[in-house]
Design an enzyme around this catalytic site. Structure first.
Site, PDB file in Angstrom:
ATOM      1  N   GLY A 198      -9.190 -13.914   5.645  1.00 42.21           N
ATOM      2  CA  GLY A 198      -8.746 -13.421   4.491  1.00 42.21           C
ATOM      3  C   GLY A 198      -9.454 -14.575   3.372  1.00 42.21           C
TER       4      GLY A 198
ATOM      5  CD  GLU B  32      -9.908 -11.130   9.798  1.00 38.85           C
ATOM      6  OE1 GLU B  32      -9.333 -11.464   8.665  1.00 38.85           O
ATOM      7  OE2 GLU B  32     -11.209 -11.047  10.238  1.00 38.85           O
TER       8      GLU B  32
ATOM      9  CB  ALA C 269      -3.419 -13.666   7.034  1.00 44.56           C
TER      10      ALA C 269
ATOM     11  CD  GLU D  19     -10.696 -10.001   5.129  1.00 44.01           C
ATOM     12  OE1 GLU D  19     -11.090  -8.763   5.532  1.00 44.01           O
ATOM     13  OE2 GLU D  19     -10.113 -10.877   5.113  1.00 44.01           O
TER      14      GLU D  19
END
Length: 264
Positions: free
Chosen positions: A115, A138, A70, A118
């Protein structure tokens, strides 16, 4: 070969029946901003609707990173209300990759964190090179993996291993990542993209109807008990049994020639 752009940060290139979705925000190591998230989901919508695409390969144009997750600089500037409004936008990027109906391959080098990892986990197969560093850190910044990580990682490596990796927030280098099942193949240094595209080309030689149905059965059947899973498989079989691809596949086998898939 021409490139189709989705906003400033995402490009799609065609390699026959293989589509390469390239993350292209080099100044930020492909950190996923709201704008980039919209572009990823728009690209996935277009690819998912394209019957000519048999495999998608997710790559990065950055030399030292796949994606660092992110965009925390943007995140830091958001009010609570703005963060809440951003959530469906960023979530759509991860589910866009996850829900592509055809097989997907991620090509990972350098950092694939949060992310970024992910996005790779949302693919069916992950090819890495020896520079790859993956992880879901995270909790070290006060959140949790929210792009599918808490659900996708245990499906790959089991509940206890996923808990250790997520709770410790540790980064894992390529060799250990392969050993733990966080990535599937390790190519030579700098060869992750070439290896992923070569694998995709081998996959794309097969029936597009069969590939999509097999992916559907794999995804829908995961986590079900065996009897229910076999019903999912049977439904997928019925969806292909009377297709043009099946007729062509059987004919080509008997005539000892390469099939020319109608894709329906």
């Amino acid at each position: 070969m021409g490139e189709q752009r989705f906003g400033e940060f995402v490009g799609v290139r065609r390699h026959g029946h293989v589509a390469e979705l390239a993350l292209d925000r080099p100044k930020a190591m492909n950190a996923v901003s709201s704008t980039m998230a919209r572009s990823i989901s728009e690209a996935c919508d277009a690819l998912g609707a394209d019957r000519d695409v048999r495999v998608v390969v997710l790559t990065s144009t950055h030399e030292r990173a796949f994606c660092v997750g992110a965009d925390l600089k943007e995140r830091n500037s958001l009010t609570d209300a703005e963060l809440l409004r951003q959530r469906p936008v960023t979530r759509a990027a991860y589910t866009g990759v996850l829900e592509l109906p055809m097989p997907t391959v991620a090509a990972v080098h350098g950092y694939a964190l949060g992310g970024g990892f992910e996005l790779a986990l949302s693919c069916d197969v992950i090819v890495a090179d020896p520079t790859a560093v993956v992880g879901l850190p995270e909790v070290s910044v006060g959140v949790l993996p929210g792009g599918g990580g808490t659900q996708l990682l245990p499906r790959r490596v089991g509940a206890a291993r996923a808990a250790e990796l997520i709770f410790s927030a540790r980064r894992v280098e390529a060799a250990e990542a392969k050993e733990l099942g966080l990535v599937d193949l390790v190519a030579g240094e700098g060869e992750d993209r070439d290896e992923a595209l070569a694998l995709a080309a081998r996959i794309a030689a097969n029936s597009p109807v069969g590939l999509r149905a097999a992916k559907r059965a794999l995804r829908l059947g995961h986590g079900l008990d065996l009897r229910a899973g076999l019903e999912v498989e049977d439904a997928a079989w019925r969806s292909v049994a009377f297709s043009g691809d099946r007729a062509e596949g059987v004919a080509a086998f008997n005539e000892k020639r390469k099939p020319e898939w109608p894709g329906e």
